[in-house]
Design a protein around this motif. Structure first.
Motif, PDB file in Angstrom:
ATOM      1  N   ARG A 175      -6.749  10.385  -3.239  1.00  0.00           N
ATOM      2  CA  ARG A 175      -6.869   8.856  -3.304  1.00  0.00           C
ATOM      3  C   ARG A 175      -7.725   8.488  -2.385  1.00  0.00           C
ATOM      4  NH1 ARG A 175      -2.536   6.722  -6.039  1.00  0.00           N
ATOM      5  NH2 ARG A 175      -0.992   8.098  -6.641  1.00  0.00           N
ATOM      6  N   LEU A 176      -9.018   7.674  -2.898  1.00  0.00           N
ATOM      7  CA  LEU A 176     -10.045   7.121  -2.250  1.00  0.00           C
ATOM      8  C   LEU A 176     -10.053   5.777  -2.065  1.00  0.00           C
ATOM      9  CD1 LEU A 176     -12.708   9.676  -3.581  1.00  0.00           C
ATOM     10  CD2 LEU A 176     -11.422   9.926  -1.633  1.00  0.00           C
ATOM     11  N   VAL A 177     -10.441   5.202  -0.886  1.00  0.00           N
ATOM     12  CA  VAL A 177     -10.720   3.787  -1.022  1.00  0.00           C
ATOM     13  C   VAL A 177     -12.332   3.571  -0.583  1.00  0.00           C
ATOM     14  CG1 VAL A 177     -10.480   1.666   0.591  1.00  0.00           C
ATOM     15  CG2 VAL A 177      -8.694   3.029  -0.029  1.00  0.00           C
ATOM     16  N   VAL A 178     -12.854   2.799  -1.598  1.00  0.00           N
ATOM     17  CA  VAL A 178     -14.518   2.573  -1.313  1.00  0.00           C
ATOM     18  C   VAL A 178     -14.665   1.396  -1.275  1.00  0.00           C
ATOM     19  CG1 VAL A 178     -16.608   2.966  -2.669  1.00  0.00           C
ATOM     20  CG2 VAL A 178     -14.837   4.712  -2.967  1.00  0.00           C
ATOM     21  N   GLY A 212      -7.840  -5.564   4.208  1.00  0.00           N
ATOM     22  CA  GLY A 212      -6.791  -6.097   3.899  1.00  0.00           C
ATOM     23  C   GLY A 212      -5.897  -5.401   2.956  1.00  0.00           C
ATOM     24  N   TYR A 213      -6.443  -4.712   2.104  1.00  0.00           N
ATOM     25  CA  TYR A 213      -5.605  -3.551   1.158  1.00  0.00           C
ATOM     26  C   TYR A 213      -5.137  -2.718   2.091  1.00  0.00           C
ATOM     27  CZ  TYR A 213      -4.923   0.173  -1.881  1.00  0.00           C
ATOM     28  OH  TYR A 213      -4.026   1.128  -2.714  1.00  0.00           O
ATOM     29  N   LEU A 214      -5.686  -2.006   3.206  1.00  0.00           N
ATOM     30  CA  LEU A 214      -5.096  -1.133   4.157  1.00  0.00           C
ATOM     31  C   LEU A 214      -3.910  -1.558   4.797  1.00  0.00           C
ATOM     32  CD1 LEU A 214      -8.777   0.584   4.923  1.00  0.00           C
ATOM     33  CD2 LEU A 214      -7.016   1.855   3.548  1.00  0.00           C
ATOM     34  N   GLU A 215      -4.316  -2.641   5.356  1.00  0.00           N
ATOM     35  CA  GLU A 215      -3.380  -3.355   6.159  1.00  0.00           C
ATOM     36  C   GLU A 215      -1.999  -3.884   5.481  1.00  0.00           C
ATOM     37  OE1 GLU A 215      -3.746  -6.116   9.963  1.00  0.00           O
ATOM     38  OE2 GLU A 215      -4.451  -6.994   8.095  1.00  0.00           O
ATOM     39  N   SER A 216      -2.046  -4.086   4.297  1.00  0.00           N
ATOM     40  CA  SER A 216      -0.969  -4.371   3.393  1.00  0.00           C
ATOM     41  C   SER A 216      -0.263  -3.126   3.258  1.00  0.00           C
ATOM     42  CB  SER A 216      -1.429  -4.921   2.162  1.00  0.00           C
ATOM     43  OG  SER A 216      -1.841  -3.954   1.256  1.00  0.00           O
ATOM     44  N   LEU A 217      -0.850  -1.944   3.134  1.00  0.00           N
ATOM     45  CA  LEU A 217      -0.130  -0.592   2.866  1.00  0.00           C
ATOM     46  C   LEU A 217       0.602  -0.103   4.212  1.00  0.00           C
ATOM     47  CD1 LEU A 217      -2.828   1.692   1.083  1.00  0.00           C
ATOM     48  CD2 LEU A 217      -0.883   0.596   0.342  1.00  0.00           C
ATOM     49  N   ALA A 218      -0.004  -0.683   5.153  1.00  0.00           N
ATOM     50  CA  ALA A 218       0.884  -0.289   6.615  1.00  0.00           C
ATOM     51  C   ALA A 218       1.793  -1.280   6.818  1.00  0.00           C
ATOM     52  CB  ALA A 218      -0.319  -0.591   7.713  1.00  0.00           C
ATOM     53  N   GLN A 219       1.637  -2.186   6.480  1.00  0.00           N
ATOM     54  CA  GLN A 219       2.959  -3.208   6.551  1.00  0.00           C
ATOM     55  C   GLN A 219       4.066  -3.123   5.736  1.00  0.00           C
ATOM     56  OE1 GLN A 219       0.768  -7.229   6.131  1.00  0.00           O
ATOM     57  NE2 GLN A 219       0.204  -7.011   8.431  1.00  0.00           N
ATOM     58  N   GLY A 221       5.187  -0.113   4.974  1.00  0.00           N
ATOM     59  CA  GLY A 221       6.110   0.902   5.169  1.00  0.00           C
ATOM     60  C   GLY A 221       6.064   2.077   4.290  1.00  0.00           C
ATOM     61  N   CYS A 222       5.174   2.103   3.553  1.00  0.00           N
ATOM     62  CA  CYS A 222       4.859   3.498   2.773  1.00  0.00           C
ATOM     63  C   CYS A 222       4.206   4.420   3.526  1.00  0.00           C
ATOM     64  CB  CYS A 222       4.046   3.089   1.532  1.00  0.00           C
ATOM     65  SG  CYS A 222       2.464   2.591   1.854  1.00  0.00           S
ATOM     66  N   SER A 223       3.994   5.568   3.355  1.00  0.00           N
ATOM     67  CA  SER A 223       3.512   6.642   3.763  1.00  0.00           C
ATOM     68  C   SER A 223       1.851   6.599   3.710  1.00  0.00           C
ATOM     69  CB  SER A 223       3.891   8.139   3.168  1.00  0.00           C
ATOM     70  OG  SER A 223       2.855   9.039   3.642  1.00  0.00           O
ATOM     71  N   ILE A 224       1.112   6.115   4.446  1.00  0.00           N
ATOM     72  CA  ILE A 224      -0.340   5.936   4.581  1.00  0.00           C
ATOM     73  C   ILE A 224      -0.896   7.082   4.003  1.00  0.00           C
ATOM     74  CG2 ILE A 224      -2.501   5.248   5.456  1.00  0.00           C
ATOM     75  CD1 ILE A 224      -0.315   3.122   5.417  1.00  0.00           C
ATOM     76  N   SER A 225      -0.545   8.387   4.399  1.00  0.00           N
ATOM     77  CA  SER A 225      -1.292   9.587   3.908  1.00  0.00           C
ATOM     78  C   SER A 225      -1.092   9.987   2.905  1.00  0.00           C
ATOM     79  CB  SER A 225      -0.959  10.816   4.910  1.00  0.00           C
ATOM     80  OG  SER A 225       0.692  10.895   4.903  1.00  0.00           O
ATOM     81  N   GLN A 226       0.020   9.523   2.011  1.00  0.00           N
ATOM     82  CA  GLN A 226       0.165   9.620   0.713  1.00  0.00           C
ATOM     83  C   GLN A 226      -0.567   8.604  -0.360  1.00  0.00           C
ATOM     84  OE1 GLN A 226       4.289  10.146  -0.372  1.00  0.00           O
ATOM     85  NE2 GLN A 226       4.587  11.614   1.038  1.00  0.00           N
ATOM     86  N   GLU A 227      -1.025   7.337   0.259  1.00  0.00           N
ATOM     87  CA  GLU A 227      -1.514   6.529  -0.490  1.00  0.00           C
ATOM     88  C   GLU A 227      -3.046   6.409  -0.479  1.00  0.00           C
ATOM     89  OE1 GLU A 227       0.133   4.231  -2.685  1.00  0.00           O
ATOM     90  OE2 GLU A 227       1.939   5.216  -2.105  1.00  0.00           O
ATOM     91  N   VAL A 228      -3.706   6.920   0.571  1.00  0.00           N
ATOM     92  CA  VAL A 228      -5.163   6.988   0.932  1.00  0.00           C
ATOM     93  C   VAL A 228      -5.249   8.248   1.607  1.00  0.00           C
ATOM     94  CG1 VAL A 228      -6.977   5.591   2.119  1.00  0.00           C
ATOM     95  CG2 VAL A 228      -5.304   4.404   0.958  1.00  0.00           C
TER      96      VAL A 228
END
Length: 300
Positions: A175-178, A212-219, A221-228
């Motif tokens: 999963r990539l963020v560009v 903003g997208y990355l920070e919303s993932l962090a907030q 509570g999901c597993s960041i390493s699985q999302e990005v």
């Protein structure tokens, strides 16, 4: 010019300096980091059957350089006082190009968040404008010089063929963020990364939207390493540049482990230093898409 660049390189802020220049009565800007020098016009040798936006070539200290007519590229009128024109000598995308403009006025130091994204209402598919800056009651338009050069020489841009030379590749779940502000380059990156096997990609038009997208993932509570699994970012972007995005991600307790690759036309020895200073894991100069793919394999 070099001293001013040095100051910027050590700043670590979301700032840039632009050289303001004119075409007719319109004011435009170019990132000072792209600029090697500004000279008075010298003799230009026309090249038969060259692109309509190319004036010809010049010799500058032993180097033969192409001269791009910015007015022609923008569909604007030629200079009324050609003896007062200027040549802006630039270096980006691992090449040197001279841009013929009608005048150069001054250098402004601004923040990337002062640069507004052009409205879709007046931004057509062929626009060269990537940002609008309000300065002292006037508007300065930031131009996409990479697009200007790519339209003249498509081989200088990102191409699927460069990825195809890597051979057949398996599909990847990475999963990539560009973060990339140019619509043209977002489309090219989408197509080439898909060809390389990467289909799980979230694209953002600038560093602020990506953060903003990355920070919303962090907030959430999901597993960041699985999302990005990896972030790819340009440097020059309205609102928040790639160096500032990298710095903020690497300072965030929940995001800091995500590898970041800076993919930019401005990768030079000096800017590699700045990228390392803010914590980038790797840096690749556009348009080396095959090298980018190999680094994704390495870091993701």
């Amino acid at each position: 010019m070099d001293q001013r660049k040095g100051i910027l390189l050590e700043s670590g802020t979301n700032e840039l300096e632009i050289v303001e220049f004119s075409i007719g009565k319109n004011k435009f800007g170019i990132n000072v980091i792209k600029v090697k020098e500004i000279i008075n016009p010298v003799q230009v040798i026309p090249i038969p059957h060259s692109h309509r936006n190319i004036d010809g070539i010049i010799e500058l200290r032993g180097e033969v350089l192409p001269v791009v007519n910015v007015a022609a590229s923008l569909g604007m009128q030629s200079s009324e006082n050609p003896q007062q024109d200027k040549f802006i000598v630039t270096e980006f995308n691992q090449q040197k190009v001279v841009f013929h403009v009608h005048g150069v006025s001054q250098i402004h130091r601004i923040s990337w968040n002062q640069i507004e994204k052009p409205s879709e209402m007046y931004q057509g598919p062929d626009t060269q404008v990537i940002g609008v800056i309000k300065l002292q009651g006037e508007m300065v338009l930031l131009l996409d010089f990479e697009k200007m050069v790519t339209e003249i020489n498509p081989d200088s841009g990102i191409s699927i063929q460069k990825v195809q030379k890597l051979g057949k590749r398996e599909r990847s779940d990475t999963r990539l963020v560009v973060a990339e502000d140019s619509p043209l380059l977002r489309k090219l990156l989408h197509d080439t990364l898909n060809e390389a096997g990467f289909s799980n990609i979230e694209f953002f038009e600038n560093g602020q939207e990506a953060y903003g997208y990355l920070e919303s993932l962090a907030q959430s509570g999901c597993s960041i390493s699985q999302e990005v699994q990896l972030i790819i970012t340009d440097i020059e972007m309205p609102q928040m540049d790639g160096h500032h995005l990298t710095k903020k991600v690497k300072e965030h307790p929940q995001l800091s482990a995500i590898p970041i690759i800076i993919f930019s036309s401005l990768i030079t020895d000096d800017l590699r230093h700045k990228g390392k200073m803010v914590g980038a894991d790797a840096q690749v100069s556009k348009p080396e898409i095959a090298e980018l793919v190999l680094l994704i394999d390495q870091y993701a």
